[in-house]
Enzyme design. Structure first.
Site, PDB file in Angstrom:
ATOM      1  N   TYR A  33      -4.587  -9.225 -12.270  1.00  0.00           N
ATOM      2  CA  TYR A  33      -3.486  -8.329 -12.627  1.00  0.00           C
ATOM      3  C   TYR A  33      -2.744  -7.888 -11.388  1.00  0.00           C
ATOM      4  O   TYR A  33      -3.187  -8.114 -10.249  1.00  0.00           O
ATOM      5  CB  TYR A  33      -3.998  -7.123 -13.421  1.00  0.00           C
ATOM      6  N   LYS A 149      -7.429  -9.708  -7.012  1.00  0.00           N
ATOM      7  CA  LYS A 149      -7.164  -8.546  -7.876  1.00  0.00           C
ATOM      8  C   LYS A 149      -7.552  -8.893  -9.312  1.00  0.00           C
ATOM      9  O   LYS A 149      -6.698  -9.169 -10.167  1.00  0.00           O
ATOM     10  CB  LYS A 149      -5.694  -8.129  -7.755  1.00  0.00           C
ATOM     11  N   GLU A 182     -12.723   0.971   0.688  1.00  0.00           N
ATOM     12  CA  GLU A 182     -11.417   1.434   0.210  1.00  0.00           C
ATOM     13  C   GLU A 182     -11.652   2.345  -0.976  1.00  0.00           C
ATOM     14  O   GLU A 182     -12.798   2.617  -1.351  1.00  0.00           O
ATOM     15  CB  GLU A 182     -10.539   0.235  -0.191  1.00  0.00           C
TER      16      GLU A 182
HETATM   17  N1  PDD Z   1      -4.709  -0.714  -7.620  1.00  0.00           N
HETATM   18  N2  PDD Z   1      -7.450  -1.352  -3.426  1.00  0.00           N
HETATM   19  C1  PDD Z   1      -7.774  -1.448  -4.721  1.00  0.00           C
HETATM   20  C2  PDD Z   1      -9.207  -1.681  -5.081  1.00  0.00           C
HETATM   21  C3  PDD Z   1      -6.787  -1.340  -5.711  1.00  0.00           C
HETATM   22  O1  PDD Z   1      -7.132  -1.454  -7.011  1.00  0.00           O
HETATM   23  C4  PDD Z   1      -5.447  -1.096  -5.318  1.00  0.00           C
HETATM   24  C5  PDD Z   1      -4.337  -0.968  -6.315  1.00  0.00           C
HETATM   25  C6  PDD Z   1      -5.154  -0.998  -3.953  1.00  0.00           C
HETATM   26  C7  PDD Z   1      -3.749  -0.786  -3.450  1.00  0.00           C
HETATM   27  O2  PDD Z   1      -2.968  -1.927  -3.642  1.00  0.00           O
HETATM   28  P1  PDD Z   1      -1.377  -1.826  -3.801  1.00  0.00           P
HETATM   29  O3  PDD Z   1      -0.891  -1.030  -2.644  1.00  0.00           O
HETATM   30  O4  PDD Z   1      -0.904  -3.230  -3.752  1.00  0.00           O
HETATM   31  O5  PDD Z   1      -1.112  -1.137  -5.119  1.00  0.00           O
HETATM   32  C8  PDD Z   1      -6.180  -1.139  -3.036  1.00  0.00           C
HETATM   33  C9  PDD Z   1      -3.729  -0.670  -8.686  1.00  0.00           C
HETATM   34  C10 PDD Z   1      -2.540   0.134  -8.369  1.00  0.00           C
HETATM   35  C11 PDD Z   1      -4.422  -0.286  -9.981  1.00  0.00           C
HETATM   36  O6  PDD Z   1      -5.469  -0.846 -10.209  1.00  0.00           O
HETATM   37  O7  PDD Z   1      -3.887   0.503 -10.759  1.00  0.00           O
END
Ligand code: PDD
Length: 294
Positions: A33, A149, A182
């Protein structure tokens, strides 16, 4: 006003949008996703998100379900139908619908499933940006390819629930050596005693955030030094500032970690400055948006 979702070729009323019980996303979490922020009609780093989507798919042996340009058309049509200019766009691709069996189904006869949904995004009104947020630390229970992801988010769901039950906004996860990887759905940052931004280096251990990449660009323009390296909760407790980044919340200042007050206990100038610069950066992408071929 009816709300719409895109599902496998149709724009459907959101409350009627269904996926088959044998979708491999549903049964195996066999899918990936993305979440993209749309700010004043401008899709923030659309190219970066599409690149990461393509990479996640390719790491799992899947193709793009439709061309990038078609996907971009779908985003815009769905935003138009839902009358949204400030939104989060959710894109999910799974390995399609097939009889439950572990090996991949024949990709010639089993089309990938594609879902796109949107919801309103009130970035500037987020009280956590103004007031700051609390985080807790929890063990990182995820698999070994956190750079992909995937929709297999159970460890993150458990981590976030833990945070919520502890009255916190986010959970920062710890690897087996006690270093922060993270957040459950965000990247983790601190500002060290010697004024450097510290965040973990990209590897299989973390998701390389698209917002993280933009923040790297902005901090260079602002003349802020950084180090990409792991850090411990103890180092974070002593930091001048801490914050998280993600497309669903942009930059959120962290004012406490595990009940340790960070800095002054108020959102710090670096996090707030980066939030402001990030907003200006997305507004500045508008020209590029008009060409809208990411
Ligand atoms: N999540 N690390 C993880 C584990 C994440 O799930 C996300 C983002 C990020 C930040 O990635 P980005 O800056 O590309 O949004 C880091 C999304 C927003 C979610 O699962 O809703």
């Amino acid at each position: 006003m009816p709300r719409y979702a895109y599902i496998n070729g149709s724009y459907t009323a959101h409350n009627k949008a269904c996926i088959h019980i044998e979708d491999r996303g549903f049964q195996f979490a066999d899918g990936v996703y993305e979440v993209i922020a749309c700010i004043h009609g401008c899709l923030a780093d659309e190219r970066g998100h599409l690149d990461r989507l393509q990479r996640s798919l390719s790491e799992l042996g899947m193709d793009m379900p439709v061309s990038r340009q078609t996907l971009q058309l779908i985003f815009r049509e769905l935003l138009r139908k839902n009358r949204l200019k400030n939104a989060n766009i959710y894109i999910q691709v799974t390995r399609g619908i097939a009889r439950r069996d572990f090996p991949f189904p024949d990709h010639e006869t089993t089309p990938l499933s594609l879902i796109v949904t949107t919801w309103p995004f009130r970035f500037d009104g987020n009280p956590r940006v103004k007031d700051g947020a609390r985080v807790i630390t929890v063990p990182d229970q995820r698999w070994a390819r956190r750079d992909i992801k995937t929709i297999a988010l159970l460890p993150q769901v458990l981590a976030k629930q833990h945070a919520v039950e502890a009255g916190a906004y986010e959970a920062w996860m710890l690897d087996k050596n006690g270093y922060i990887t993270e957040g459950s759905s965000s990247n983790a940052w601190i500002v060290s005693q010697d004024n450097k931004l510290i965040t973990r280096e990209p590897s299989h251990d973390i998701l390389r955030g698209v917002t993280r990449t933009a923040i790297d660009k902005l901090r260079q323009e602002m003349g802020i030094e950084w180090e990409e390296r792991p850090f411990t909760p103890e180092e974070a407790y002593r930091a001048q500032e801490a914050f998280t980044t993600a497309a669903v919340a942009l930059v959120v200042p962290v004012i406490a970690i595990d009940d340790h007050k960070i800095g002054t206990g108020k959102p710090g100038p670096v996090a707030l400055g980066l939030y402001k610069e990030y907003r200006a950066y997305v507004d500045g992408l508008r020209g590029e948006q008009l060409k809208w071929k990411a």
